[in-house]
Design a protein around this motif. Structure first.
Motif, short mmCIF file in Angstrom:
data_model
loop_
_atom_site.label_atom_id
_atom_site.label_comp_id
_atom_site.label_asym_id
_atom_site.label_seq_id
_atom_site.Cartn_x
_atom_site.Cartn_y
_atom_site.Cartn_z
N GLN A 5 0.84 -1.21 0.00
CA GLN A 5 0.00 0.00 0.00
C GLN A 5 0.87 1.25 0.00
O GLN A 5 0.61 2.20 -0.74
CB GLN A 5 -0.86 0.03 1.26
CG GLN A 5 -2.08 -0.83 1.16
CD GLN A 5 -3.05 -0.57 2.31
OE1 GLN A 5 -2.93 0.39 3.04
NE2 GLN A 5 -4.00 -1.44 2.45
N GLN A 9 0.89 4.14 -2.87
CA GLN A 9 0.65 5.55 -2.53
C GLN A 9 1.79 6.43 -3.03
O GLN A 9 1.59 7.51 -3.53
CB GLN A 9 0.52 5.74 -1.01
CG GLN A 9 -0.76 5.23 -0.41
CD GLN A 9 -1.96 6.12 -0.72
OE1 GLN A 9 -1.97 6.85 -1.71
NE2 GLN A 9 -2.98 6.03 0.10
N ILE A 179 -8.16 -2.03 -3.47
CA ILE A 179 -8.42 -0.61 -3.72
C ILE A 179 -9.92 -0.43 -3.95
O ILE A 179 -10.48 -1.06 -4.86
CB ILE A 179 -7.62 -0.11 -4.94
CG1 ILE A 179 -6.13 -0.20 -4.63
CG2 ILE A 179 -8.02 1.32 -5.31
CD1 ILE A 179 -5.23 0.19 -5.78
N ARG A 180 -10.55 0.41 -3.11
CA ARG A 180 -12.01 0.55 -3.28
C ARG A 180 -12.38 1.77 -4.11
O ARG A 180 -13.46 1.84 -4.67
CB ARG A 180 -12.73 0.57 -1.94
CG ARG A 180 -12.46 1.74 -1.07
CD ARG A 180 -13.54 1.95 -0.01
NE ARG A 180 -13.05 2.98 0.91
CZ ARG A 180 -12.53 2.70 2.08
NH1 ARG A 180 -12.47 1.47 2.51
NH2 ARG A 180 -12.07 3.68 2.85
N LYS A 181 -11.43 2.71 -4.21
CA LYS A 181 -11.77 3.93 -4.97
C LYS A 181 -10.51 4.65 -5.44
O LYS A 181 -9.52 4.72 -4.70
CB LYS A 181 -12.57 4.86 -4.06
CG LYS A 181 -13.20 6.01 -4.77
CD LYS A 181 -14.06 6.83 -3.83
CE LYS A 181 -14.53 8.08 -4.55
NZ LYS A 181 -15.14 9.05 -3.65
N ASP A 183 -10.16 8.51 -6.90
CA ASP A 183 -11.00 9.67 -7.27
C ASP A 183 -10.39 10.46 -8.43
O ASP A 183 -9.32 10.13 -8.94
CB ASP A 183 -11.30 10.54 -6.04
CG ASP A 183 -10.08 11.31 -5.56
OD1 ASP A 183 -9.10 11.44 -6.32
OD2 ASP A 183 -10.12 11.78 -4.40
N ASN A 187 -6.48 10.30 -5.97
CA ASN A 187 -6.30 9.77 -4.61
C ASN A 187 -6.79 8.33 -4.55
O ASN A 187 -7.86 8.02 -5.08
CB ASN A 187 -7.08 10.62 -3.59
CG ASN A 187 -6.58 12.04 -3.58
OD1 ASN A 187 -5.37 12.28 -3.51
ND2 ASN A 187 -7.50 12.99 -3.67
N GLU A 189 -8.00 5.08 -2.37
CA GLU A 189 -8.53 4.61 -1.08
C GLU A 189 -8.43 3.10 -1.01
O GLU A 189 -8.91 2.40 -1.91
CB GLU A 189 -10.00 5.00 -0.93
CG GLU A 189 -10.19 6.46 -0.62
CD GLU A 189 -11.68 6.80 -0.46
OE1 GLU A 189 -12.49 5.89 -0.14
OE2 GLU A 189 -12.03 7.95 -0.69
N PHE A 190 -7.83 2.63 0.06
CA PHE A 190 -7.69 1.17 0.25
C PHE A 190 -8.77 0.65 1.18
O PHE A 190 -9.25 1.37 2.05
CB PHE A 190 -6.32 0.85 0.85
CG PHE A 190 -5.17 1.22 -0.05
CD1 PHE A 190 -4.75 0.35 -1.03
CD2 PHE A 190 -4.51 2.44 0.09
CE1 PHE A 190 -3.68 0.69 -1.88
CE2 PHE A 190 -3.46 2.78 -0.74
CZ PHE A 190 -3.05 1.91 -1.72
N ASP A 191 -9.09 -0.61 1.03
CA ASP A 191 -10.05 -1.26 1.96
C ASP A 191 -9.36 -1.57 3.25
O ASP A 191 -8.19 -1.92 3.25
CB ASP A 191 -10.53 -2.58 1.35
CG ASP A 191 -11.79 -2.38 0.54
OD1 ASP A 191 -12.40 -1.31 0.66
OD2 ASP A 191 -12.13 -3.31 -0.20
#
Ligand code: 5GP
Length: 191
Positions: A5, A9, A179-181, A183, A187, A189-191
């Motif tokens: 992760q 990032q 990865i859930r999103k 944007d 950016n 977003e991780f679960d």
């Protein structure tokens, strides 16, 4: 997997079509230390399933599968080929795959010499998006009458339907990062 992760990032780039570029450490230049950790993690997740072979797809899956095979006491890695070569046996299992990143169809192929009913196969890939590659690899195992020990992916984009698709087929899917999103600004977003 925290290590992964952090790298995503730090070094991941978002391309058109929600493609996450991880060329710096996984898909072009390979961080071999990170790859070794990835192999170790897959071993922890699937050791109880006792696979005797790993199946992946060229090209990005190969290095990951080999790193993983070391931990399973050097079991063989078989990779599905996307391009027919003169030295590829004519006796093959084949399955149609629509490539997410290349937006093209491939007839992936595995020689019948390397997969059969005595195999208990761990399927490994770098990404799970819509589940095309994974479904085709499952299809190849079915044609070979091989058992499927499980499906492991390094990066699962859970906002696409691949994970559900494979789970709905009844297979055990495990991912090292989810990865859930992503944007509009990139950016992640991780679960
Ligand atoms: P799927 O077949 O599940 O739709 O997509 C998985 C395959 O497409 C993987 O073999 C992977 O190589 C490629 N892929 C899908 N999404 C991405 C992504 O966001 N980044 C990269 N680098 N490859 C991806």
């Amino acid at each position: 997997m925290k290590l992964l992760q952090d790298r995503i990032q730090k070094q991941g780039k978002i391309l058109k079509g929600n493609v996450l570029k991880v060329d710096m450490f996984l898909n072009h230049q390979i961080d071999t230390k990170l790859l070794d950790e990835i192999g170790k993690e897959f071993y922890k997740l699937f050791k109880d399933k006792k696979p005797n072979k790993i199946l992946t797809i060229e090209s990005s899956g190969i290095a990951i599968a080999v790193a993983c095979a070391r931990y399973f006491d050097f079991i063989p890695v078989v990779f599905a080929k996307k391009f027919t070569a003169t030295n590829l046996s004519k006796d093959v299992y084949s399955s149609l795959e629509h490539s997410y990143t290349k937006n093209d169809d491939y007839n992936i192929q595995v020689s019948k010499e390397y997969l059969n009913e005595n195999d208990n196969v761990l399927i490994i890939d770098d990404f799970l998006a819509n589940g095309e590659a994974m479904s085709s690899l499952i299809d190849i195992c079915k044609q070979a009458n091989s058992q499927i020990a499980g499906c492991g992916v390094v990066i699962c984009k859970t906002y696409q339907n691949g994970e559900n698709r494979i789970k709905d087929l009844g297979y055990d899917v495990k991912s090292l990062t989810r990865i859930r999103k992503i944007d509009e600004k990139g950016n992640i977003e991780f679960d």
